[in-house]
Write a protein that holds these residues in place. Structure first.
Motif, PDB file in Angstrom:
ATOM      1  N   ALA A  25       0.829  -1.203   0.000  1.00  0.00           N
ATOM      2  CA  ALA A  25       0.000   0.000   0.000  1.00  0.00           C
ATOM      3  C   ALA A  25       0.863   1.253   0.000  1.00  0.00           C
ATOM      4  N   ALA A  26       1.967   1.222   0.754  1.00  0.00           N
ATOM      5  CA  ALA A  26       2.861   2.376   0.805  1.00  0.00           C
ATOM      6  C   ALA A  26       3.582   2.580  -0.522  1.00  0.00           C
ATOM      7  N   VAL A  27       3.982   1.492  -1.169  1.00  0.00           N
ATOM      8  CA  VAL A  27       4.619   1.596  -2.492  1.00  0.00           C
ATOM      9  C   VAL A  27       3.645   2.208  -3.493  1.00  0.00           C
ATOM     10  N   LEU A  31       5.731   6.155  -1.408  1.00  0.00           N
ATOM     11  CA  LEU A  31       6.510   6.564  -0.246  1.00  0.00           C
ATOM     12  C   LEU A  31       7.954   6.094  -0.393  1.00  0.00           C
ATOM     13  N   ASP A  32       8.860   6.711   0.379  1.00  0.00           N
ATOM     14  CA  ASP A  32      10.257   6.299   0.314  1.00  0.00           C
ATOM     15  C   ASP A  32      10.460   5.019   1.138  1.00  0.00           C
ATOM     16  N   LEU A  33      11.712   4.545   1.170  1.00  0.00           N
ATOM     17  CA  LEU A  33      11.994   3.275   1.844  1.00  0.00           C
ATOM     18  C   LEU A  33      11.578   3.317   3.310  1.00  0.00           C
ATOM     19  N   PHE A  34      11.924   4.410   4.002  1.00  0.00           N
ATOM     20  CA  PHE A  34      11.538   4.497   5.413  1.00  0.00           C
ATOM     21  C   PHE A  34      10.021   4.467   5.555  1.00  0.00           C
ATOM     22  N   GLY A  35       9.324   5.213   4.702  1.00  0.00           N
ATOM     23  CA  GLY A  35       7.871   5.239   4.761  1.00  0.00           C
ATOM     24  C   GLY A  35       7.264   3.872   4.525  1.00  0.00           C
ATOM     25  N   THR A  71      10.940  -9.354  11.426  1.00  0.00           N
ATOM     26  CA  THR A  71      10.099  -9.945  10.375  1.00  0.00           C
ATOM     27  C   THR A  71       9.318  -8.865   9.628  1.00  0.00           C
ATOM     28  N   ALA A  72       8.752  -7.912  10.372  1.00  0.00           N
ATOM     29  CA  ALA A  72       7.981  -6.831   9.741  1.00  0.00           C
ATOM     30  C   ALA A  72       8.871  -5.972   8.855  1.00  0.00           C
ATOM     31  N   ALA A  73      10.053  -5.630   9.353  1.00  0.00           N
ATOM     32  CA  ALA A  73      10.955  -4.762   8.589  1.00  0.00           C
ATOM     33  C   ALA A  73      11.453  -5.460   7.327  1.00  0.00           C
ATOM     34  N   VAL A  74      11.824  -6.718   7.446  1.00  0.00           N
ATOM     35  CA  VAL A  74      12.352  -7.451   6.288  1.00  0.00           C
ATOM     36  C   VAL A  74      11.269  -7.634   5.225  1.00  0.00           C
ATOM     37  N   ALA A  75      10.060  -8.007   5.647  1.00  0.00           N
ATOM     38  CA  ALA A  75       8.982  -8.248   4.686  1.00  0.00           C
ATOM     39  C   ALA A  75       8.600  -6.972   3.945  1.00  0.00           C
ATOM     40  N   SER A  76       8.490  -5.856   4.667  1.00  0.00           N
ATOM     41  CA  SER A  76       8.100  -4.609   4.003  1.00  0.00           C
ATOM     42  C   SER A  76       9.220  -4.071   3.129  1.00  0.00           C
ATOM     43  N   PHE A  80       9.413  -3.287  -1.014  1.00  0.00           N
ATOM     44  CA  PHE A  80       9.942  -2.059  -1.607  1.00  0.00           C
ATOM     45  C   PHE A  80      10.878  -2.377  -2.765  1.00  0.00           C
ATOM     46  N   TRP A  81      11.751  -3.356  -2.574  1.00  0.00           N
ATOM     47  CA  TRP A  81      12.742  -3.675  -3.605  1.00  0.00           C
ATOM     48  C   TRP A  81      12.171  -4.535  -4.715  1.00  0.00           C
TER      49      TRP A  81
END
Length: 205
Positions: A25-27, A31-35, A71-76, A80-81
């Motif tokens: 949804a953010a992509v 939004l940027d990577l942090f977002g 897990t949340a950070a890696v998945a999101s 992004f990538w």
């Protein structure tokens, strides 16, 4: 595999799919990577934090166990990538969201029951666990939360929570029955989307 290990794996799977849903949804909002990672984190862990606060588990598991945040950070971040390879981004978000809804509803209801919450309260806690992350994701990306619209969302979570509570009361809440309860939520949500089922709305004044 015992029930505790199964719940942990289901919880982490729910974190991963909700983080991917939030990241997608953010992509879509560019939004940027942090977002992207932040929205994914909120989508993945917001419902669990609400659940833990309701049942009195402090600090919430999202902060007490590093595996959840990682897990949340890696998945999101992966979303992004890899988003150029994700076809039909909106459909991907909806499917991931349905999967997260089912997994978090089941684990949230079981954890509330294990904490001594009565069945009715545990069902509400399970529903909040399932819908909380999606509400946070929608608010951060400037959308009206799905749970406030006509779509069958919170109702699917509540029905799944009731199914889990019944299984626990009957003493048959093994991994397979709980997986079936999660599949019930996921299936109901996806069928409702496909067939455009909705809750009734108030008529004009």
């Amino acid at each position: 595999m015992n029930l505790g290990t199964g719940l942990l794996l289901a919880d982490l799977a729910g974190v991963a799919v909700f983080a991917a849903s939030g990241g997608s949804a953010a992509v879509a909002k560019r939004l940027d990577l942090f977002g992207v990672v932040f929205v994914g984190f909120v989508a993945a862990l917001g419902g669990g934090i609400v659940r833990d606060l309701v049942i009195g588990e402090v600090p919430p598991l999202a902060f007490a166990d590093w595996r959840y945040a990682v897990t949340a950070a890696v998945a999101s971040a992966a979303v992004f990538w890899l988003h150029p390879q994700l076809a039909r981004l909106r459909r991907t978000v909806l499917v991931l969201d349905a999967a997260g809804l089912g997994l978090f509803t089941v684990t949230g209801t079981v954890k509330a029951l294990e904490a001594g919450v009565p069945p009715v309260g545990a069902c509400i806690a399970g529903m909040l666990s399932g819908i909380g992350g999606g509400v946070g994701r929608d608010l951060l990306t400037g959308e009206i939360p799905i749970v406030l619209q006509r779509e069958i969302y919170a109702v699917a979570a509540l029905l799944g929570a009731v199914a889990v509570a019944v299984l626990v009361v009957l003493g048959v809440a093994g991994p397979l029955p709980l997986a079936a309860a999660a599949a019930l939520v996921i299936g109901l949500r996806l069928v409702a989307l496909r067939r455009r089922w909705s809750a009734p709305q108030a008529g004009p004044a």
